[in-house]
Write a protein that holds these residues in place. Structure first.
Motif: not given
Length: 278
Positions: A25-42
């Motif tokens: 939708a055009g937003w800059r997204v800061v996507a947070t999570m407890r473990d960034t090692a699990k960011s691959s799917a995102l």
């Protein structure tokens, strides 16, 4: 300058789908999570959607108030503004009072209630500045109390009560507050509720009722809404000119919570939920 949204709990499910949809939708997204090692799917989903350049992944445990304040400050420093927060991080908690340690109940409150406050508190001054949005994913369990979900529902009730109280004050300063209530969503949430069906005897005399409850849950999640469907409802709130305070993500969720919102003496809800454990 591109509007910036902070999304918590973005490694899977609704959070992941919302992060990608917001970027689309055009937003800059800061996507947070407890473990960034699990960011691959995102990251893969963002790349597949052609919006990888709009997704900034950062580590955040929402139960850590100092870390939440630092994260918000860093977002504003790095991106120049904060226009919206989507509190999505949460955790299930199945059990009943007699057979559940109070410390586990307290932990459910830490994640599902205080985690929302930890992120929202430092964000509010920046949202006032941007006339932004404070959006929190609660649950139909934030409206209707459900057997064996006592701790989870208590935390979600607390979130809804707190934000319902805060909303008019925030609105007076240009910040729109909304709670978003999904029903059953096909995600990893159920797999992460901290209950192993093999441990069913741990609830003592309540075993027959727990079996009934688990059978109902299994049926509900066979017809669950997709994470993308829930995310679409959240993006509507994010972009609406005048978003409502309370929004459900599906017709099933609307039907379910309506039983409570018109139930002045509590009998309709008790009749509904008693059938789950009969």
């Amino acid at each position: 300058m591109t509007d910036t949204v902070l999304v918590t709990g973005s490694s899977t499910g609704i959070g992941l789908a919302t992060a990608v949809a917001a970027a689309k939708a055009g937003w800059r997204v800061v996507a947070t999570m407890r473990d960034t090692a699990k960011s691959s799917a995102l990251l893969k989903a963002a790349a597949d959607a052609g919006v990888a350049d709009l997704v900034d992944v950062r580590r955040l445990d929402v139960t850590d108030a100092e870390a939440a304040a630092a994260c918000v400050a860093d977002v504003v420093r790095d991106h120049g503004r904060l226009d919206a927060v989507i509190n999505n991080a949460g955790a299930g908690s199945v059990g009943t009072l007699e057979y559940k340690p109070v410390d586990e109940i307290r932990q459910a409150m830490e994640v599902n209630f205080f985690g929302v406050l930890n992120v929202s508190k430092p964000a509010l001054p920046h949202l006032r500045e941007s006339a932004g949005r404070l959006i929190t994913v609660t649950s139909v369990g934030g409206v209707v109390g459900q057997p064996f979900n006592e701790a989870y529902c208590a935390a979600k009730f607390a979130v809804e009560g707190y934000l319902e109280s805060l909303a008019p004050l925030a609105a007076a300063h240009g910040v729109r507050v909304t709670v978003v209530e999904p029903g059953a969503v096909a995600s990893e949430f159920v797999a992460n509720i901290g209950f192993d069906p093999a441990d069913i005897d741990a609830v003592g005399p309540y075993v027959p009722q727990l079996r009934g409850y688990l059978a109902r849950v299994t049926g509900e999640f066979q017809n669950a809404q997709t994470s993308e469907g829930a995310a679409a409802a959240i993006i509507e709130v994010l972009t609406a000119e005048q978003p409502a305070f309370r929004v459900q993500t599906s017709e099933a969720a609307r039907s379910f919570v309506s039983a409570k919102l018109t139930d002045l003496d509590g009998s309709a809800v008790q009749s509904l939920t008693s059938g789950w454990v009969a």
